[in-house]
Design an enzyme around this catalytic site. Structure first.
Site, PDB file in Angstrom:
ATOM      1  N   ASN A 148       0.810  -1.238   0.000  1.00  0.00           N
ATOM      2  CA  ASN A 148       0.000   0.000   0.000  1.00  0.00           C
ATOM      3  C   ASN A 148       0.840   1.284   0.000  1.00  0.00           C
ATOM      4  OD1 ASN A 148       0.742  -0.400   2.658  1.00  0.00           O
ATOM      5  ND2 ASN A 148      -1.218   0.247   3.501  1.00  0.00           N
ATOM      6  N   LYS A 171      12.682  -7.566   1.036  1.00  0.00           N
ATOM      7  CA  LYS A 171      11.688  -8.432   0.391  1.00  0.00           C
ATOM      8  C   LYS A 171      10.436  -7.561   0.218  1.00  0.00           C
ATOM      9  CE  LYS A 171       8.378 -11.455  -0.228  1.00  0.00           C
ATOM     10  NZ  LYS A 171       7.512 -10.394  -0.806  1.00  0.00           N
ATOM     11  N   PRO A 172      10.208  -7.040  -1.018  1.00  0.00           N
ATOM     12  CA  PRO A 172       9.024  -6.199  -1.217  1.00  0.00           C
ATOM     13  C   PRO A 172       7.779  -7.055  -1.463  1.00  0.00           C
ATOM     14  CG  PRO A 172      10.239  -6.357  -3.268  1.00  0.00           C
ATOM     15  CD  PRO A 172      10.975  -7.230  -2.268  1.00  0.00           C
ATOM     16  N   GLY A 224       3.046  -4.926   7.520  1.00  0.00           N
ATOM     17  CA  GLY A 224       2.052  -5.737   6.823  1.00  0.00           C
ATOM     18  C   GLY A 224       0.923  -6.107   7.774  1.00  0.00           C
ATOM     19  N   SER A 225       0.276  -7.206   7.486  1.00  0.00           N
ATOM     20  CA  SER A 225      -0.907  -7.579   8.269  1.00  0.00           C
ATOM     21  C   SER A 225      -0.519  -8.171   9.626  1.00  0.00           C
ATOM     22  CB  SER A 225      -1.724  -8.593   7.480  1.00  0.00           C
ATOM     23  OG  SER A 225      -0.942  -9.744   7.241  1.00  0.00           O
ATOM     24  N   GLU A 246       5.113  -3.388  12.147  1.00  0.00           N
ATOM     25  CA  GLU A 246       4.126  -2.327  11.884  1.00  0.00           C
ATOM     26  C   GLU A 246       2.941  -3.027  11.249  1.00  0.00           C
ATOM     27  OE1 GLU A 246       4.167   0.747  12.691  1.00  0.00           O
ATOM     28  OE2 GLU A 246       6.249   1.112  13.221  1.00  0.00           O
ATOM     29  N   LEU A 247       1.894  -3.250  12.035  1.00  0.00           N
ATOM     30  CA  LEU A 247       0.828  -4.159  11.580  1.00  0.00           C
ATOM     31  C   LEU A 247      -0.484  -3.426  11.295  1.00  0.00           C
ATOM     32  CD1 LEU A 247       1.727  -6.992  14.111  1.00  0.00           C
ATOM     33  CD2 LEU A 247       2.600  -6.655  11.796  1.00  0.00           C
ATOM     34  N   CYS A 280      -3.028   1.749   6.778  1.00  0.00           N
ATOM     35  CA  CYS A 280      -3.170   1.155   8.112  1.00  0.00           C
ATOM     36  C   CYS A 280      -3.714   2.165   9.106  1.00  0.00           C
ATOM     37  CB  CYS A 280      -1.815   0.641   8.572  1.00  0.00           C
ATOM     38  SG  CYS A 280      -0.547   1.893   8.398  1.00  0.00           S
ATOM     39  N   GLU A 377     -10.545  -4.682   9.779  1.00  0.00           N
ATOM     40  CA  GLU A 377      -9.954  -3.657   8.920  1.00  0.00           C
ATOM     41  C   GLU A 377     -10.594  -3.789   7.525  1.00  0.00           C
ATOM     42  OE1 GLU A 377      -5.763  -4.371   8.269  1.00  0.00           O
ATOM     43  OE2 GLU A 377      -5.285  -2.245   8.331  1.00  0.00           O
TER      44      GLU A 377
HETATM   45  P1  NAP Z   1       0.741  -8.841   4.114  1.00  0.00           P
HETATM   46  O1  NAP Z   1      -0.099  -9.773   3.352  1.00  0.00           O
HETATM   47  O2  NAP Z   1       0.965  -9.121   5.552  1.00  0.00           O
HETATM   48  O3  NAP Z   1       2.131  -8.763   3.325  1.00  0.00           O
HETATM   49  C1  NAP Z   1       3.157  -7.883   3.716  1.00  0.00           C
HETATM   50  C2  NAP Z   1       4.499  -8.396   3.224  1.00  0.00           C
HETATM   51  O4  NAP Z   1       4.767  -9.644   3.856  1.00  0.00           O
HETATM   52  C3  NAP Z   1       4.560  -8.676   1.717  1.00  0.00           C
HETATM   53  O5  NAP Z   1       5.842  -8.380   1.252  1.00  0.00           O
HETATM   54  C4  NAP Z   1       4.309 -10.176   1.649  1.00  0.00           C
HETATM   55  O6  NAP Z   1       4.860 -10.750   0.491  1.00  0.00           O
HETATM   56  C5  NAP Z   1       5.053 -10.633   2.877  1.00  0.00           C
HETATM   57  N1  NAP Z   1       4.632 -11.934   3.403  1.00  0.00           N
HETATM   58  C6  NAP Z   1       3.414 -12.518   3.363  1.00  0.00           C
HETATM   59  N2  NAP Z   1       3.465 -13.719   3.973  1.00  0.00           N
HETATM   60  C7  NAP Z   1       4.741 -13.895   4.407  1.00  0.00           C
HETATM   61  C8  NAP Z   1       5.423 -14.936   5.105  1.00  0.00           C
HETATM   62  N3  NAP Z   1       4.821 -16.048   5.492  1.00  0.00           N
HETATM   63  N4  NAP Z   1       6.746 -14.767   5.368  1.00  0.00           N
HETATM   64  C9  NAP Z   1       7.393 -13.640   5.000  1.00  0.00           C
HETATM   65  N5  NAP Z   1       6.794 -12.638   4.326  1.00  0.00           N
HETATM   66  C10 NAP Z   1       5.484 -12.757   4.051  1.00  0.00           C
HETATM   67  O7  NAP Z   1       0.186  -7.348   4.070  1.00  0.00           O
HETATM   68  P2  NAP Z   1      -0.242  -6.503   2.802  1.00  0.00           P
HETATM   69  O8  NAP Z   1      -1.560  -7.015   2.327  1.00  0.00           O
HETATM   70  O9  NAP Z   1       0.869  -6.382   1.833  1.00  0.00           O
HETATM   71  O10 NAP Z   1      -0.417  -5.044   3.457  1.00  0.00           O
HETATM   72  C11 NAP Z   1      -1.574  -4.627   4.063  1.00  0.00           C
HETATM   73  C12 NAP Z   1      -1.474  -4.720   5.571  1.00  0.00           C
HETATM   74  O11 NAP Z   1      -0.353  -3.950   6.014  1.00  0.00           O
HETATM   75  C13 NAP Z   1      -2.666  -4.115   6.283  1.00  0.00           C
HETATM   76  O12 NAP Z   1      -3.050  -4.941   7.357  1.00  0.00           O
HETATM   77  C14 NAP Z   1      -2.138  -2.772   6.789  1.00  0.00           C
HETATM   78  O13 NAP Z   1      -2.837  -2.275   7.903  1.00  0.00           O
HETATM   79  C15 NAP Z   1      -0.728  -3.115   7.090  1.00  0.00           C
HETATM   80  N6  NAP Z   1       0.107  -1.912   7.098  1.00  0.00           N
HETATM   81  C16 NAP Z   1       0.607  -1.480   8.285  1.00  0.00           C
HETATM   82  C17 NAP Z   1       1.368  -0.327   8.331  1.00  0.00           C
HETATM   83  C18 NAP Z   1       1.932   0.170   9.636  1.00  0.00           C
HETATM   84  O14 NAP Z   1       2.829   1.004   9.582  1.00  0.00           O
HETATM   85  N7  NAP Z   1       1.475  -0.292  10.776  1.00  0.00           N
HETATM   86  C19 NAP Z   1       1.638   0.383   7.156  1.00  0.00           C
HETATM   87  C20 NAP Z   1       1.125  -0.089   5.960  1.00  0.00           C
HETATM   88  C21 NAP Z   1       0.359  -1.252   5.950  1.00  0.00           C
HETATM   89  P3  NAP Z   1       3.964 -11.214  -0.758  1.00  0.00           P
HETATM   90  O15 NAP Z   1       3.315  -9.982  -1.278  1.00  0.00           O
HETATM   91  O16 NAP Z   1       4.973 -11.775  -1.698  1.00  0.00           O
HETATM   92  O17 NAP Z   1       3.013 -12.227  -0.244  1.00  0.00           O
END
Ligand code: NAP
Length: 473
Positions: A148, A171-172, A224-225, A246-247, A280, A377
């Site tokens: 995002n 790792k993006p 991420g999530s 940062e979730l 987020c 969310e």
């Molecule tokens: P996500 O599904 O958790 O993925 C985030 C990152 O983690 C991606 O690079 C993903 O790679 C990787 N990933 C997924 N499964 C993994 C695993 N088992 N091992 C290692 N890496 C793994 O989150 P998203 O959908 O990209 O982002 C949205 C979420 O991020 C929302 O919940 C949002 O609230 C949160 N967020 C939080 C903040 C903050 O600062 N708190 C800021 C922005 C977003 P792949 O894409 O290759 O699967």
């Protein structure tokens, strides 16, 4: 642009299988990147591990100077970066340009902070001893980032890590690897030594497993999530990995009877509809006090009706596509559930006619606490509004969630605002402010929204070890 892996100062991975990157506005292929896995990640870790010795021995002034060059290069390429981001992620071009600046500012801020990593001298209890605290970079850092904010979530990690003297393996997200690769290409131009910055795209499971279990990686910084954050925490346990997480968030917006309505409307729009509701810190639950409930909804609806939905490359578009179709389905499900349980649609509530992953900006009123949208969310452009009578009730509703990232309060009464903020279990508060994020301020959550802080002078602490030195003299 090469769109490859970058390991130990070389662009590589041409022969690997490819992962397609698609434009969420059109469904068209933008490009593809290598599907890296275990082997490539091990190579990247090895490169970062070797480079750590060199990079951690540079002076803060040397690191600062390269980081400043890097900042200038990002600004020089702002248009190219922003267009790439809009194509792979969907956000309107003006928002993408804003993100590029925000991202660059993290590099500039930490270029300065590199020179302010101070240790301490502790008063001694013994005339023959001198007690000191030294600060050292933690070592190899793995940075895992979401789709995002493909630029800012990366530089918010790279900036402090590199300033502290750490080396990084990136790792993006597989949805948005191109912006990250472009940022690495610019880092190469800036002159970081070989192995200091590495990027591996591809299988998150395989890459993640190496990053979380290899003992040479001393820290993992993840955005991420919450769901994935918990997986990483478990995986990192065996090597006692340092973690910054940062979730997810589920931000409440409390609008009190004495709020300035115009400020509340503008602030709620800024918080709710930026990035089509996919941040987020997006307001996800709006609580409005009874005396101004109707007035607020009318003014809010007037402005929300003006928001233009469409391809982010088209000028004047405010709301781009959601990242994919399952995101649209999740939003539609939240709206349907709310309407089924008694909510009324004030604006939107459907997809536009234009093909693509779009959802119209939506306002729902008569919301109650049993609706799904008040507990999950949404990550989409839907503003659910619930009426409240007294402040105590609003605070209880706001805190009734496992999340604790951002919360917003609109009141002109300083005493009331202070009391509300003190009771809110959130890491970031926007008080009469719908967009509180700033590079010089700490960003991060409480409860299941994460661990640690990014940004501000606090943001570098997580990349530093504290070493206590007792010197006998
Ligand atoms: P996500 O599904 O958790 O993925 C985030 C990152 O983690 C991606 O690079 C993903 O790679 C990787 N990933 C997924 N499964 C993994 C695993 N088992 N091992 C290692 N890496 C793994 O989150 P998203 O959908 O990209 O982002 C949205 C979420 O991020 C929302 O919940 C949002 O609230 C949160 N967020 C939080 C903040 C903050 O600062 N708190 C800021 C922005 C977003 P792949 O894409 O290759 O699967």
């Amino acid at each position: 642009m090469k769109n490859l892996l970058y390991i130990n100062g070389k662009w590589t991975g041409e022969s690997l299988a490819k992962v397609e990157v698609n434009n969420p506005a059109t469904g068209e292929k933008v490009s593809s990147v290598p599907r890296g896995g275990k082997e490539e990640t091990l190579d990247a870790v090895e490169a970062a591990y070797k480079a750590f010795e060199i990079w951690s021995s540079t002076t803060a002034y040397e690191r600062s100077s390269i980081l400043k060059k890097y900042y200038n290069l990002i600004i020089e390429h702002e248009r190219e970066l922003a267009e790439l981001m809009t194509k792979e992620m969907g956000k309107p071009l003006t928002e993408a340009l804003g993100e590029v600046h925000y991202a660059a500012n993290y590099i500039e801020w930490y270029a300065e902070q590199a020179k302010r990593i101070y240790g301490e001298t502790i008063p001694t209890h013994d005339q023959d001893k001198r007690l000191q605290v030294w600060k050292k970079p933690v070592g190899v850092v793995a940075a895992i980032t979401p789709w995002n904010f493909p630029a800012a979530m990366l530089t918010r990690k790279m900036g402090p890590a590199l300033a502290a003297g750490c080396t990084v393996v990136i790792k993006p997200s597989s949805d948005t690897p191109l912006t990250a690769i472009k940022l690495v290409e610019l880092a190469e131009k800036a002159g970081f030594p070989q192995g200091v910055i590495n990027i591996v795209t591809g299988s998150s499971k395989e890459i993640g497993e190496v990053l979380l279990t290899d003992s040479r990686v001393r820290k993992v910084t993840f955005t991420g999530s919450t769901e994935v954050g918990k997986v990483l925490m478990k995986q990192g346990a065996d090597t006692i990995k340092k973690l910054s997480l940062e979730l997810g968030g589920h931000a409440p917006i409390i609008i009190c009877n004495d709020a300035d309505i115009e400020k509340a409307v503008n602030g709620t729009i800024a918080s709710k509809f930026r990035n089509a509701g996919q941040t987020c810190v997006c307001g996800n639950r709006i609580y409005v006090q009874s005396d101004i409930y109707d007035t607020f909804i009318n003014s809010f609806a007037e402005k929300v009706k003006e928001l233009k939905v469409g391809n982010g490359m088209v000028e004047g578009v405010d709301i781009g596509p959601l990242i994919n179709y399952s995101a649209v389905e999740k939003v539609a499900k939240h709206v349907e559930d709310a309407v089924h349980k008694g909510a009324s649609i004030v604006v939107g509530g459907n997809q536009p006619e234009e093909k693509g992953n779009y959802y119209n900006p939506t306002i729902l009123k008569d919301i109650t606490n049993d609706m799904m949208i008040m507990h999950e969310e949404t990550f989409g452009p839907v503003a659910p509004i619930q009426k409240f009578e007294n402040i105590k009730e609003a605070i209880e509703l706001a805190n009734n969630t496992p999340y604790g990232l951002a919360a917003y309060v609109f009141t002109e009464n300083v005493s009331q605002g202070t009391k509300i903020v003190e009771k809110l279990d959130y890491g970031i508060i926007g008080w009469n402010d719908g967009s509180p994020s700033a590079v010089q301020a700490p960003f991060g959550g409480m409860k299941e929204s994460g661990l640690g802080r990014e940004g501000g002078h606090q943001g570098i602490d997580d990349f530093l070890e504290i070493q206590y030195v007792s010197i006998g003299i």
